[in-house]
Design a protein around this motif. Structure first.
Motif, PDB file in Angstrom:
ATOM      1  N   ARG A  67       3.052   1.284   0.360  1.00  0.00           N
ATOM      2  CA  ARG A  67       3.139   0.097   1.223  1.00  0.00           C
ATOM      3  C   ARG A  67       2.675   0.367   2.654  1.00  0.00           C
ATOM      4  O   ARG A  67       1.815  -0.339   3.178  1.00  0.00           O
ATOM      5  N   THR A  68       3.200   1.429   3.291  1.00  0.00           N
ATOM      6  CA  THR A  68       2.926   1.603   4.728  1.00  0.00           C
ATOM      7  C   THR A  68       1.489   2.055   4.989  1.00  0.00           C
ATOM      8  O   THR A  68       0.965   1.836   6.074  1.00  0.00           O
ATOM      9  N   THR A  69       0.843   2.670   4.000  1.00  0.00           N
ATOM     10  CA  THR A  69      -0.547   3.082   4.229  1.00  0.00           C
ATOM     11  C   THR A  69      -1.521   1.969   3.828  1.00  0.00           C
ATOM     12  O   THR A  69      -2.722   2.107   4.018  1.00  0.00           O
ATOM     13  N   THR A  70      -1.001   0.880   3.248  1.00  0.00           N
ATOM     14  CA  THR A  70      -1.877  -0.156   2.695  1.00  0.00           C
ATOM     15  C   THR A  70      -1.823  -1.465   3.489  1.00  0.00           C
ATOM     16  O   THR A  70      -2.824  -2.155   3.639  1.00  0.00           O
ATOM     17  N   GLU A  71      -0.624  -1.806   3.998  1.00  0.00           N
ATOM     18  CA  GLU A  71      -0.421  -3.125   4.625  1.00  0.00           C
ATOM     19  C   GLU A  71      -1.272  -3.314   5.892  1.00  0.00           C
ATOM     20  O   GLU A  71      -1.795  -2.346   6.457  1.00  0.00           O
ATOM     21  N   GLU A  74      -0.770  -5.343  11.776  1.00  0.00           N
ATOM     22  CA  GLU A  74      -0.140  -6.378  12.600  1.00  0.00           C
ATOM     23  C   GLU A  74       0.858  -7.220  11.799  1.00  0.00           C
ATOM     24  O   GLU A  74       1.498  -8.110  12.359  1.00  0.00           O
ATOM     25  N   PHE A  75       0.986  -6.931  10.490  1.00  0.00           N
ATOM     26  CA  PHE A  75       1.894  -7.729   9.666  1.00  0.00           C
ATOM     27  C   PHE A  75       2.550  -6.825   8.623  1.00  0.00           C
ATOM     28  O   PHE A  75       2.239  -6.891   7.430  1.00  0.00           O
ATOM     29  N   PRO A  76       3.479  -5.956   9.080  1.00  0.00           N
ATOM     30  CA  PRO A  76       4.106  -5.036   8.123  1.00  0.00           C
ATOM     31  C   PRO A  76       4.944  -5.792   7.095  1.00  0.00           C
ATOM     32  O   PRO A  76       5.460  -6.871   7.387  1.00  0.00           O
ATOM     33  N   MET A  77       5.052  -5.205   5.910  1.00  0.00           N
ATOM     34  CA  MET A  77       5.922  -5.807   4.893  1.00  0.00           C
ATOM     35  C   MET A  77       7.374  -5.644   5.331  1.00  0.00           C
ATOM     36  O   MET A  77       7.697  -4.742   6.115  1.00  0.00           O
ATOM     37  N   ALA A  78       8.230  -6.502   4.793  1.00  0.00           N
ATOM     38  CA  ALA A  78       9.650  -6.456   5.162  1.00  0.00           C
ATOM     39  C   ALA A  78      10.211  -5.073   4.810  1.00  0.00           C
ATOM     40  O   ALA A  78       9.788  -4.474   3.817  1.00  0.00           O
ATOM     41  N   PRO A  79      11.171  -4.573   5.607  1.00  0.00           N
ATOM     42  CA  PRO A  79      11.680  -3.215   5.387  1.00  0.00           C
ATOM     43  C   PRO A  79      12.243  -2.985   3.981  1.00  0.00           C
ATOM     44  O   PRO A  79      12.161  -1.892   3.443  1.00  0.00           O
ATOM     45  N   SER A 365     -10.082   6.588  -0.982  1.00  0.00           N
ATOM     46  CA  SER A 365      -8.684   6.921  -1.190  1.00  0.00           C
ATOM     47  C   SER A 365      -7.941   6.625   0.105  1.00  0.00           C
ATOM     48  O   SER A 365      -8.259   7.191   1.147  1.00  0.00           O
ATOM     49  N   GLY A 366      -7.008   5.673   0.059  1.00  0.00           N
ATOM     50  CA  GLY A 366      -6.116   5.433   1.195  1.00  0.00           C
ATOM     51  C   GLY A 366      -6.665   4.554   2.300  1.00  0.00           C
ATOM     52  O   GLY A 366      -6.121   4.555   3.396  1.00  0.00           O
ATOM     53  N   ILE A 367      -7.703   3.771   2.031  1.00  0.00           N
ATOM     54  CA  ILE A 367      -8.261   2.950   3.125  1.00  0.00           C
ATOM     55  C   ILE A 367      -7.407   1.705   3.380  1.00  0.00           C
ATOM     56  O   ILE A 367      -7.370   1.200   4.492  1.00  0.00           O
ATOM     57  N   GLY A 368      -6.710   1.248   2.345  1.00  0.00           N
ATOM     58  CA  GLY A 368      -5.761   0.133   2.508  1.00  0.00           C
ATOM     59  C   GLY A 368      -6.419  -1.165   2.963  1.00  0.00           C
ATOM     60  O   GLY A 368      -7.632  -1.255   3.127  1.00  0.00           O
ATOM     61  N   TRP A 369      -5.584  -2.159   3.162  1.00  0.00           N
ATOM     62  CA  TRP A 369      -6.114  -3.449   3.639  1.00  0.00           C
ATOM     63  C   TRP A 369      -6.437  -3.359   5.117  1.00  0.00           C
ATOM     64  O   TRP A 369      -7.257  -4.110   5.613  1.00  0.00           O
TER      65      TRP A 369
END
Ligand SMILES: Cc1cc2nc3c(=O)[nH]c(=O)nc-3n(C[C@H](O)[C@H](O)[C@H](O)COP(=O)(O)OP(=O)(O)OC[C@H]3O[C@@H](n4cnc5c(N)ncnc54)[C@H](O)[C@@H]3O)c2cc1C
Length: 443
Positions: A67-71, A74-79, A365-369
């Motif tokens: 989650r944290t490497t992909t989101e 400026e709009f993190p997913m809920a904890p 690998s790991g570029i995320g959104w």
């Protein structure tokens, strides 16, 4: 590129409302640039909406990057969201993103773009709406974000098969395997996920592989493995040496489980983030088979001459890039490499089609959104510069016509179709950020 005026009164077109199209719309809106979105599906989320017409996720699909490497930064997913959320959670996330930034109303849903053609400094976009009516509209530029993992690559296997044969793009639920003898061809990320799904339903599961793979577990030391080693990137050779050792310690040697020895180093092909497949091979639930020789009626003959009977064959053979609404010449399709990907500056900018941008055409690998978001940030920065700082925009256009920067990060990628637009995330994001900064720098 000729010097575009940047003063067209028309909106910028965004094709696709998946993660990349949303990032495009958000960045245009942030710059105050007017835009119009076209999306074939009835809503946002791209392939993460399992019911979408071009979706290739399946019921068991979760993120394979954490989650944290992909989101979006400026709009993190809920904890409370899991480390590796499901497609359902991700669809909620993209809907929340669209609503939070007021993007939904800018998209025309149920609308298929069928042609994108330059005319003068503008672009004509032809689309078919939900009522079947076709219309052509003029836009100042076009940001293509139609995805890279929707058009199945179906190999032309010799022979014929009497049972059920389908590509992973058509797979949704494991119940289709109930009581059946299943063969999965290909052990990429989807192939391995589906093999693991099948174990719980099928009479037997085999997986046919052409080459060896590196299997990366989702957790190392109790933490999502892609969150380790997030500091300054190590040189390729050192990272390869360390990670190969760590993998040997954690997952063992896949050769012991019957997989061929990889004839390439780790990260020279996209790693498979799945340790369950090794678990199930170790339990005798999945059997590793060699490459296919031919389909043979109610079974398959493998390259080593052995034959086995199957009820279902799943082609986990990947996807083609697909831009059916564009003249291939516009995006320099016959570029270097294997000729299976357009030759674009930073994987975004065609040299000879100002005002046309391809977003999301990166595999890494790991570029995320966030990596895709930064592409959109650069394009929006360039479009803003066309109007406000034409000198900067022209200097950037010179760069686009020039040599391609090295985006490999020092890794020697395999000459496979899916690797033809592969980049190293650190090298790539660094190059994109530098380009964005060059457009912003004082004149
Ligand atoms: C099983 C699976 C697991 C994955 N796991 C990860 C992961 O862990 N991490 C990661 O970063 N990525 C992962 N991906 C990659 C995934 O492609 C990206 O996360 C992301 O969806 C890419 O977004 P996109 O907007 O570029 O493309 P898409 O999500 O494919 O969206 C493209 C949109 O364009 C629309 N469209 C296409 N053609 C047209 C047209 N002609 N007219 C109008 N609309 C059109 C489609 O309907 C779609 O909504 C995974 C993919 C799959 C299949």
């Amino acid at each position: 590129m000729s010097a575009p005026s940047g003063t067209s009164p028309h909106t910028h077109a965004v094709i696709g409302a998946g993660p990349t199209g949303l990032a495009a719309a958000r960045n245009l809106a942030k710059r105050g640039l007017p835009w119009t979105g076209y999306e074939l599906a009835p809503g946002v989320g791209g392939l993460w909406d399992i019911s979408g017409p071009r979706s290739t996720v399946y019921d068991s699909a979760h993120l394979i990057s954490s989650r944290t490497t992909t989101e979006f930064t400026e709009f993190p997913m809920a904890p409370g969201v899991a480390d590796y959320p499901s497609h359902r959670e991700l669809l909620r996330y993209f809907n929340d993103f669209a609503d939070h930034f007021g993007l939904r109303d800018g998209f025309r849903f149920g609308t298929l773009v069928t042609a994108v053609v330059p005319e003068g400094e503008d672009w004509l976009v032809t689309s078919t709406g939900p009522d079947g009516t076709s219309r052509t509209e003029r836009h100042a530029s076009v940001l293509v974000a139609n995805g890279t993992l929707s058009e199945p690559a179906v190999p032309d296997l010799p022979g014929s098969f009497d049972g059920e044969l389908f590509h992973t793009s058509a797979y949704k639920r494991a119940e289709v395997f109930a009581g059946k003898r299943v063969l999965i061809i290909g052990a990429g990320n989807s192939g391995c996920d589906i093999a693991v799904d099948a174990v719980h339903h099928a009479a037997s599961v085999d997986i046919s592989v052409r080459r060896g793979y590196y299997f990366v577990p989702k957790y190392l030391f109790g933490r999502p493995s892609d969150t380790l080693n997030q500091g300054k990137p190590l040189p390729a050779r050192i990272k390869q040496a360390i990670d190969t050792r760590v993998l040997k310690l954690f997952t063992g040697d896949p050769v012991r489980f019957g997989f061929p020895k990889p004839d390439y180093k780790i990260y020279e092909s996209h790693p498979v983030v799945n340790s369950l497949v090794l678990h199930h091979v170790g339990h005798g639930d999945i059997r590793v088979r060699p490459d296919i020789g031919r389909l043979d009626g109610d079974g398959v003959v493998f390259a080593d001459g052995e034959r086995a009977g199957y009820d279902v064959v799943v082609l986990a053979t990947g996807y083609h890039l697909h831009y059916p609404f564009l003249d291939p010449a516009l995006i320099d399709w016959a570029g270097p490499g294997t000729g299976t990907a357009p030759d674009l500056y930073l994987n975004i900018f065609p040299s000879s089609a100002p005002g046309l941008f391809v977003l999301g055409m990166i595999e890494a690998s790991g570029i995320g959104w966030q990596g895709r978001y930064e592409q959109a940030e650069l394009v929006a920065g360039y479009l803003a510069a066309r109007a406000d700082r034409p000198e900067r925009a022209r200097a950037f256009e010179e760069q686009v016509r020039g040599p391609r920067p090295d985006l490999s990060g020092g890794y020697h990628y395999l000459g496979l179709e899916r690797m033809s637009y592969y980049v190293n995330k650190d090298a790539y994001r660094g190059a994109v950020r530098a380009a964005t900064e060059s457009l912003e720098a004082p004149q």
